[in-house]
Motif scaffolding. Structure first.
Motif, PDB file in Angstrom:
ATOM      1  N   ASP A  83       0.852  -1.268  -0.201  1.00 39.55           N
ATOM      2  CA  ASP A  83      -0.015   0.309   0.156  1.00 39.55           C
ATOM      3  C   ASP A  83       0.838   1.288   0.054  1.00 39.55           C
ATOM      4  O   ASP A  83       1.770   1.218   0.725  1.00 39.55           O
ATOM      5  N   PRO A  84       0.680   2.170  -0.745  1.00 37.07           N
ATOM      6  CA  PRO A  84       1.653   3.387  -1.175  1.00 37.07           C
ATOM      7  C   PRO A  84       1.354   4.369   0.091  1.00 37.07           C
ATOM      8  O   PRO A  84       2.182   5.351   0.188  1.00 37.07           O
ATOM      9  N   ARG A  85       0.357   4.150   1.128  1.00 33.32           N
ATOM     10  CA  ARG A  85       0.117   4.949   2.126  1.00 33.32           C
ATOM     11  C   ARG A  85       0.751   4.599   3.333  1.00 33.32           C
ATOM     12  O   ARG A  85       0.131   3.806   4.165  1.00 33.32           O
ATOM     13  N   PRO A  86       1.742   5.108   3.785  1.00 32.08           N
ATOM     14  CA  PRO A  86       2.266   4.670   5.043  1.00 32.08           C
ATOM     15  C   PRO A  86       1.774   5.209   6.132  1.00 32.08           C
ATOM     16  O   PRO A  86       1.153   6.071   6.205  1.00 32.08           O
ATOM     17  N   ARG A  87       1.920   4.526   7.353  1.00 34.37           N
ATOM     18  CA  ARG A  87       1.319   5.126   8.675  1.00 34.37           C
ATOM     19  C   ARG A  87       2.757   5.764   9.216  1.00 34.37           C
ATOM     20  O   ARG A  87       3.722   5.089   9.487  1.00 34.37           O
ATOM     21  N   ILE A  88       2.493   6.970   9.422  1.00 37.30           N
ATOM     22  CA  ILE A  88       3.798   7.759   9.932  1.00 37.30           C
ATOM     23  C   ILE A  88       3.376   8.313  11.473  1.00 37.30           C
ATOM     24  O   ILE A  88       2.334   9.175  11.350  1.00 37.30           O
ATOM     25  N   SER A  89       4.209   8.035  12.296  1.00 39.16           N
ATOM     26  CA  SER A  89       3.812   8.544  13.631  1.00 39.16           C
ATOM     27  C   SER A  89       5.212   8.726  14.318  1.00 39.16           C
ATOM     28  O   SER A  89       6.322   8.311  13.952  1.00 39.16           O
ATOM     29  N   ARG A  90       5.012   9.902  15.588  1.00 39.86           N
ATOM     30  CA  ARG A  90       6.324  10.141  16.274  1.00 39.86           C
ATOM     31  C   ARG A  90       5.956   9.503  17.554  1.00 39.86           C
ATOM     32  O   ARG A  90       5.083   9.277  18.058  1.00 39.86           O
ATOM     33  N   VAL A  91       7.524   9.034  17.845  1.00 41.89           N
ATOM     34  CA  VAL A  91       7.294   8.109  19.053  1.00 41.89           C
ATOM     35  C   VAL A  91       8.172   9.144  20.110  1.00 41.89           C
ATOM     36  O   VAL A  91       9.245   9.528  19.675  1.00 41.89           O
ATOM     37  N   LEU A  92       7.650   9.298  21.311  1.00 43.33           N
ATOM     38  CA  LEU A  92       8.507   9.849  22.362  1.00 43.33           C
ATOM     39  C   LEU A  92       8.523   9.084  23.553  1.00 43.33           C
ATOM     40  O   LEU A  92       7.446   8.639  24.233  1.00 43.33           O
ATOM     41  N   SER A  93       9.811   8.708  23.994  1.00 39.07           N
ATOM     42  CA  SER A  93       9.928   8.010  24.987  1.00 39.07           C
ATOM     43  C   SER A  93       9.648   8.737  26.512  1.00 39.07           C
ATOM     44  O   SER A  93      10.733   9.399  26.921  1.00 39.07           O
TER      45      SER A  93
END
Length: 198
Positions: A87-97
């Motif tokens: 699928d050309p639609r990636p899931r992009i998320s920011r990760v903060l520890s």
């Protein structure tokens, strides 16, 4: 339809839990021969400033993505991903520890309290300085862990079933390169999908 799944452990750019991984999967019809990688269209080197790992992403005009993981100068894994089924639609998320951030802040604040007690003469320096230095060192370690575990995750999935097949994680030192690589991968997936339907 056959399926092959690979998991590449890296410690830099792709991340799952507390390690770094790249997960690859190729789906194809049993009678359909996969394309051969011949013409390189783009290369991206994702390096971690905190760990001795380098991930090389190579896009081919034939609709393939080669992923090579080097750890401390040694090749750990090398796999090729067929982009036609993604699928050309990636899931992009920011990760903060947040846990590491809170631990860092608490250790630094505690070290500051002990230093303040010693500087104000409330307690002798021999009593306050050892715990202040220990807490300062702990704050530095927690800060390093915060930088290692915080960043941005880009997840590519299959068109059918939406199974995660490519998970890339970039820390602060490799964010810029990942943000250049993801749009190129998206375009390559779209072109590979169009070529398949033509």
């Amino acid at each position: 339809m056959g399926a092959t799944t690979w998991a590449i452990q890296s410690r830099a750019v792709a991340h799952i839990d507390d390690g770094s991984h790249i997960v690859l999967e190729t789906l194809g019809e049993a009678h359909e021969a996969p394309p051969q990688a011949e013409t390189v269209s783009a290369r991206f080197a994702l390096k971690s400033p905190f760990r001795s790992t380098r991930v090389q992403l190579t896009l081919y005009e034939e609709g393939l993505l080669a992923v090579c993981v080097d750890y401390r100068g040694t090749r750990r894994a090398s796999r090729t991903l067929d982009l036609r089924y993604l699928d050309p639609r990636p899931r992009i998320s920011r990760v903060l520890s947040k846990r590491m951030l809170y631990c860092c802040a608490f250790s630094a604040a505690s070290a500051g309290v002990f230093m303040g007690l010693a500087a104000g003469g409330v307690l002798p320096g021999l009593v306050c300085l050892p715990p202040a230095f220990a807490l300062g060192a702990a704050a530095a370690i927690f800060g390093w862990l915060f930088l290692c575990r915080s960043g941005e995750r880009s997840v590519f999935r299959t068109r059918n079933g939406h199974a995660e097949v490519l998970v890339l994680f970039a820390t602060f030192g490799s964010l810029k390169m990942l943000r250049r690589a993801v749009p190129a991968i998206v375009n390559a997936i779209r072109e590979a999908g169009q070529a398949q339907t033509d």
